[in-house]
Write a protein that holds these residues in place. Structure first.
Motif, PDB file in Angstrom:
ATOM      1  N   UNK A 138       0.822  -1.214   0.000  1.00  0.00           N
ATOM      2  CA  UNK A 138       0.000   0.000   0.000  1.00  0.00           C
ATOM      3  C   UNK A 138       0.851   1.257   0.000  1.00  0.00           C
ATOM      4  N   UNK A 139       2.096   1.130  -0.425  1.00  0.00           N
ATOM      5  CA  UNK A 139       3.027   2.257  -0.409  1.00  0.00           C
ATOM      6  C   UNK A 139       3.516   2.571  -1.820  1.00  0.00           C
ATOM      7  N   UNK A 140       4.279   3.650  -1.896  1.00  0.00           N
ATOM      8  CA  UNK A 140       4.798   4.109  -3.183  1.00  0.00           C
ATOM      9  C   UNK A 140       5.637   3.041  -3.875  1.00  0.00           C
ATOM     10  N   UNK A 141       6.309   2.200  -3.090  1.00  0.00           N
ATOM     11  CA  UNK A 141       7.171   1.174  -3.673  1.00  0.00           C
ATOM     12  C   UNK A 141       6.444   0.174  -4.546  1.00  0.00           C
ATOM     13  N   UNK A 142       5.117   0.076  -4.412  1.00  0.00           N
ATOM     14  CA  UNK A 142       4.348  -0.885  -5.211  1.00  0.00           C
ATOM     15  C   UNK A 142       3.861  -0.292  -6.529  1.00  0.00           C
ATOM     16  N   UNK A 143       4.226   0.961  -6.802  1.00  0.00           N
ATOM     17  CA  UNK A 143       3.847   1.609  -8.070  1.00  0.00           C
ATOM     18  C   UNK A 143       4.982   1.418  -9.067  1.00  0.00           C
ATOM     19  N   UNK A 144       4.648   1.027 -10.264  1.00  0.00           N
ATOM     20  CA  UNK A 144       5.654   0.722 -11.276  1.00  0.00           C
ATOM     21  C   UNK A 144       6.345   1.993 -11.774  1.00  0.00           C
ATOM     22  N   UNK A 145       7.571   1.816 -12.238  1.00  0.00           N
ATOM     23  CA  UNK A 145       8.332   2.927 -12.798  1.00  0.00           C
ATOM     24  C   UNK A 145       7.599   3.504 -14.011  1.00  0.00           C
ATOM     25  N   UNK A 146       7.694   4.834 -14.143  1.00  0.00           N
ATOM     26  CA  UNK A 146       7.146   5.578 -15.280  1.00  0.00           C
ATOM     27  C   UNK A 146       5.616   5.517 -15.367  1.00  0.00           C
ATOM     28  N   UNK A 147       4.971   4.976 -14.355  1.00  0.00           N
ATOM     29  CA  UNK A 147       3.511   4.858 -14.382  1.00  0.00           C
ATOM     30  C   UNK A 147       2.842   6.221 -14.226  1.00  0.00           C
TER      31      UNK A 147
END
Length: 729
Positions: A138-147
């Motif tokens: 549920x944190x920023x780390x789970x968002x893919x690069x360049x998304x």
């Protein structure tokens, strides 16, 4: 830390908090504990249980009473400084609530529905999707690069920043009005009729320093100047005075012991005795009552003689100058009196009870040298304290303990023990470690030559804030990589932004637990007051014989702003910096500051007694540190977002200059009224004609104070007439 350890930590902390609240509810209803739970109420001559039935108080009754109390009630009980501290807590709380209203419903779904962690696990043969906790998902780390999802996080940084600007502006305006209202009350306060004068020039050979001060200010303020009180080196007189007071306390105690020893079978009683040597353990054995009475008789003439010598021969080049109106004193404190900066430095006088007398006579050059040396020491302390802090963060892990202390394997390998240690060990080690520092910083700040206790507290608080932010937040975040990267940081300081960006997300769970431990256990202990309760009853039973000794045993002191404010600011900095990276920390921050505000308000109304009153002078310090926390947050996000290879990350860069502009505007608009009292505030009418002799007498040190007000003229004459010129200091 896995999710089970985190939940264990959270639940354990909550259970401890609930238990401590129930203990507080039970103990605070017992009449014998009133001096511990209601000392402020008792000192104001009020009944702690007036208007409520003692036996029917519910566990949440104190909450209802705290919520119903108005700001004027807080000012009446704890002063403006306490009210401003509550404004500080509510300000940070408002920032987090308004931020969380947007960040939680927006960022949690955006992060939780992406799959960056699973994909990274697929590329890394050593990891699986199960290696990641729900907190990480549920944190920023789970968002893919360049998304494109990163736009939500980028705009959230702007939202938190502008919420902070708005809330800070409103709070600064409110505190400014609160301070103005306090300074314009019709009540007579000695400090509002006085100014502190330092850097007094060396007087002519035929004048004392007092004569020089009187002639100088009478010429410049002929219609409003009243008197001057020259600062003296009364160290020796104070030592004799304290010896007399100590003997009076011993005499009173001995008389009570003697009276209690009289019984029907032994009406003559037993007179107490003691030995005159070290700590009463060695030396000649004497009758305590006779010995103390003789000591007082011998010391009183010595004190009187020393008072005369002090007033005549130990004058120093500083003085308290009194005026016959508040507006005249305010005007004088804002006026440049001399052509050169190092002569006749005039400022508002501190409250009589908070003056640090040895510091008043230090000249401007000595003060500047001391300040430079002290800040160098503080810098080295902040920097080199990183060594043990980093050692704590590295050593207090189960793996390291098992490796370094093999005999603990049998214990730490137990599942329950392992879970609890993982949850608490690093946090407890860090909290205990930090407890060693405040006294040192308070001493260093006092050594600078600062004239008042409130100023010393502000200075120590500022040093402590930067220490814990650098060493605890940044130090723990960078952790063991700090020393490996030290050369890089020295050669390229901006590299710290990238290092924070790389390491900050990994510490989210640690700081979640740290915040939870602070508010549940810390506030539970604060409310229950178990340690002061135990100490009070032990002293009362075994040590206290007189009413004065009992009163001293439960004297609560003040809130201790020099440690409270920096610790609160550490939590504010941590929560703010993680608000976008791991939004789940926001509810923990909200609970911390909501509980903090509630419990602090209860303690202000019923427990703590202010040791000084600066009318909210602490607020600009608090405001500046919140801005500093915001800048750390913005700098961190400028380092974190680019790691996701988001090409629009530079959009965050303007936030830094915007924050500096906001800080500059607020300082220009509000800060001058905190350093000087505006004349439109000082000119308000008083409810009665001020007793200038009482105002003058309030600033005389106890060891020099005459017994009767009629002796004030004799006291003043002693400073003006001397057989030999006062030595230059």
């Amino acid at each position: 830390m896995d999710i089970s350890s985190f939940i264990t930590s959270l639940l354990t902390s909550f259970i401890i908090f609930v238990a401590l609240v129930l203990v507080f509810t039970w103990l605070s209803r017992r009449p014998g504990n009133a001096p511990v739970y209601y000392p402020s109420v008792l000192l104001r001559g009020l009944d702690p249980w007036e208007g409520r039935r003692r036996g029917t108080r519910s566990p949440v009754g104190w909450i209802r009473e705290a919520l119903s109390a108005s700001e004027s009630d807080v000012v009446a009980a704890g002063g403006v400084d306490a009210a401003v501290y509550l404004v500080f807590l509510s300000t940070v709380l408002s920032i987090l609530v308004f931020s969380g209203i947007v960040l939680l419903p927006v960022l949690l779904p955006v992060a939780g529905t992406d799959h960056a962690l699973e994909r990274s696990a697929g590329f890394d043969k050593g990891k699986t999707a199960n290696n990641f906790s729900d907190i990480e998902r549920l944190a920023l780390g789970n968002v893919q690069d360049k998304s494109k999802r990163l736009w939500a996080f980028l705009l959230s940084v702007y939202w938190v920043s502008f919420v902070t600007y708005f809330v800070l502006w409103k709070s600064y305006k409110h505190v400014s009005n609160l301070r103005a209202a306090a300074r314009s009350t019709p009540d007579i306060k000695p400090e509002e009729f006085a100014v502190l004068v330092r850097d007094i020039p060396k007087p002519p050979p035929d004048e004392t320093i007092k004569d020089s001060v009187d002639s100088y200010f009478r010429a410049l303020h002929p219609n409003t100047f009243y008197r001057s009180l020259v600062v003296t080196d009364h160290t020796k007189a104070d030592k004799i005075y304290q010896e007399i007071e100590d003997n009076k306390r011993k005499l009173a105690r001995a008389e009570v012991v003697y009276a209690n020893s009289k019984t029907e079978s032994r009406p003559e009683g037993t007179k107490p005795t003691h030995k005159t040597g070290f700590l009463g353990l060695i030396g000649k054995k004497v009758d305590t009552i006779e010995y103390c009475s003789e000591q007082i008789k011998e010391l009183l003439p010595k004190l009187e003689a020393e008072q005369k010598i002090t007033l005549r021969e130990k004058q120093q080049r500083a003085a308290i100058v009194f005026f016959n109106s508040r507006s005249a004193a305010a005007s004088a404190s804002q006026t440049l009196h001399a052509q050169v900066f190092d002569k006749w430095t005039v400022m508002e006088a501190p409250e009589p009870r908070e003056i640090i007398w040895p510091n008043l006579s230090r000249n401007i050059y000595e003060r500047q040298i001391r300040q430079t040396v002290i800040y160098s020491i503080v810098f080295l302390t902040v920097f080199f304290y990183m060594v043990p802090i980093t050692a704590v963060s590295a050593v207090t892990t189960l793996e390291n303990l098992r490796e370094k202390l093999p005999f603990l394997k049998v214990v730490v390998d137990q599942k329950i023990v392992k879970t609890v240690l993982q949850a608490y060990l690093p946090q407890l080690a860090l909290i205990v470690f930090l407890a060693l520092l405040p006294s040192l910083l308070l001493f260093l700040s006092k050594t600078e030559g600062i004239p008042s206790q409130s100023h010393v507290v502000r200075a120590a608080s500022g040093k402590y804030f930067y220490f814990i932010v650098f060493n605890v937040f940044i130090g723990y975040t960078i952790g063991t990589t700090l020393f490996k990267s030290l050369t890089t940081l020295i050669n390229n300081p901006p590299q710290i932004v990238q290092m924070l960006g790389n390491n900050l997300p990994g510490g989210a769970t640690f700081f979640l637990t740290f915040v939870a431990l602070k508010f549940f256990v810390g506030y539970g202990l604060e409310l229950s007051r178990l340690v002061p309760l135990i100490i009070f009853h032990l002293k009362k039973k075994y040590l206290c014989k007189t009413e004065d000794e009992v009163r001293a045993a439960w004297a609560p002191g003040d809130l201790g702003y020099n440690t409270r404010v920096p610790n609160d600011m550490l939590i504010a900095t941590v929560v703010m910096c993680y608000s976008v990276i791991a939004p789940l920390i926001i509810p923990f921050g909200v609970v911390y500051f909501a509980l903090g505000w509630l419990i602090a308000k209860n303690q202000v109304l019923r427990v703590y007694v202010p040791s000084y009153e600066s009318n909210g002078r602490m607020w600009p310090h608090m405001h500046t540190r919140i801005i500093a926390a915001l800048l750390v947050y913005q700098t961190t996000m400028i380092g974190v977002i680019p790691l996701k290879k988001f090409i629009y990350a530079p959009v965050l860069v303007p936030l830094i200059p915007i924050s500096f502009i906001f800080a500059y505007i607020t300082q220009m608009r509000f800060y001058p009224s905190f350093t000087k009292t505006p004349l439109e505030v000082a000119q308000h009418q008083l409810k009665e004609t001020p007793n200038m002799e009482a105002i003058y007498s309030a600033y005389i040190p106890p060891c020099l104070k005459p017994d009767k007000l009629e002796d004030l003229d004799v006291f003043e004459d002693a400073q003006s007439h001397t057989t030999s010129r006062a030595p230059s200091i």
